[in-house]
Design a protein around this motif. Structure first.
Motif, short mmCIF file in Angstrom:
data_model
loop_
_atom_site.label_atom_id
_atom_site.label_comp_id
_atom_site.label_asym_id
_atom_site.label_seq_id
_atom_site.Cartn_x
_atom_site.Cartn_y
_atom_site.Cartn_z
N SER A 50 0.87 -1.17 0.00
CA SER A 50 0.00 0.00 0.00
C SER A 50 0.90 1.22 0.00
N ASP A 51 0.31 2.37 -0.22
CA ASP A 51 1.09 3.60 -0.16
C ASP A 51 1.11 4.10 1.28
N SER A 52 1.96 5.08 1.55
CA SER A 52 2.06 5.63 2.91
C SER A 52 2.64 7.04 2.85
N ILE A 110 -2.60 3.53 -3.86
CA ILE A 110 -1.38 3.85 -4.59
C ILE A 110 -1.49 5.26 -5.19
N ARG A 156 3.74 8.80 -0.20
CA ARG A 156 5.09 9.10 -0.67
C ARG A 156 6.00 7.87 -0.70
N PHE A 157 5.42 6.68 -0.69
CA PHE A 157 6.22 5.47 -0.71
C PHE A 157 7.03 5.42 -2.01
N PHE A 181 8.05 3.58 -4.63
CA PHE A 181 7.78 2.33 -5.33
C PHE A 181 8.91 1.96 -6.28
N SER A 218 -5.78 1.53 -8.30
CA SER A 218 -4.51 1.18 -7.66
C SER A 218 -3.94 -0.11 -8.23
#
Length: 267
Positions: free
Chosen positions: A198-200, A209, A213-214, A216, A250
């Protein structure tokens, strides 16, 4: 490398309805989250398998509803529980054989479990070996409330277990443990079998997604170096999305990311 979505995202929608909703909206890979005992019956499993075939959907992994029982049943001083739970987990492995899944997600013991590292590895090895009898890989997932939430613990058991070890990385759980997801990858290396992603960012640790600010690009570069055939599953809580289109969006982003790791091509 293949992207997918967990049916757990749609909880508490019944498993088969969640699977249908994802499939009819073009998701071609899913993780199945078993929510209760009746879903382990052969008739139900065959119904799920038929649905997967109908939409040409792959299922690399299964998550058990009994994960909260694992500290008590596998990692207590009462050894008879272990044998009973091994017998029960055969139902999951039988289900997995029917639907074509080969990764089983295992939370394991909590820090409060009456179980040292050597005993932890002994108990996990029993389940790992049993899984192999069914063609299933039992993989430990990092969960913040469990012993596995610690990268130091994962490093220790990985070294002790050798070939009898596999790992599921959950990026949000790593963040909740104040751990860097990349560190887990570096520790387990080629033993990474599966990812919950997941994003964070400032808005939380379990986001759609593109909502955080992950990094990827960095993550997938590293993951591809350790296991380019890894399955990467979007796993969000119901509060993290508004409509099925959010999940599909996503999923499509993840699909483009993972498809970039074909041969020499990179993001």
């Amino acid at each position: 490398m293949i992207a997918g979505v967990s049916t757990a995202c749609l909880y508490p929608k019944p498993l088969e309805e969640a699977l249908y909703d994802l499939s009819v909206n073009g998701v071609s890979c899913v993780e199945l989250f078993i929510n209760t005992h009746s879903e382990l019956k052969k008739g139900f499993a065959h119904g799920v398998a038929n649905l997967l075939r109908r939409f040409d959907v792959k299922c690399p992994s299964v998550h058990p509803f009994t994960c909260e029982m694992e500290p008590q049943m596998f990692f207590s001083e009462y050894e008879r529980r272990v044998n009973d739970m091994l017998e029960y987990y055969k139902l999951y492995f039988r289900f997995m054989n029917i639907v074509g899944a080969d990764i089983f997600v295992f939370h394991g013991g909590k820090p409060s479990s009456v179980c040292n590292t050597e005993l932890y590895c002994e108990r996990y090895s029993k389940l790992y070996r049993l899984g192999k009898e069914f063609g299933v890989t039992v993989a430990v997932e990092n969960v913040s409330r469990c012993k596995s939430g610690s990268s130091a613990f994962i490093k220790e058991i990985k070294n002790m277990l050798g070939d009898e070890f596999a790992f599921v990385l959950d990026t949000k759980q790593a963040i909740r443990s104040n751990e860097n997801p990349m560190r887990f990858l570096d520790i387990v290396g080629s033993k990474i079998a599966h990812v919950h992603i997941s994003d964070s960012g400032e808005m939380g640790d379990c986001l759609l997604i593109g909502k955080g600010r992950f990094d990827f690009r960095k993550f997938f570069d590293k993951l591809a170096g350790y296991n380019p055939d890894c399955s990467v599953i979007l796993e969000l809580y119901r509060s993290g999305w508004s409509g099925i289109s959010d999940l599909v969006s996503s999923y499509n982003i993840l699909t483009r990311m993972t498809e970039s790791y074909c041969g020499e091509q990179k993001l």
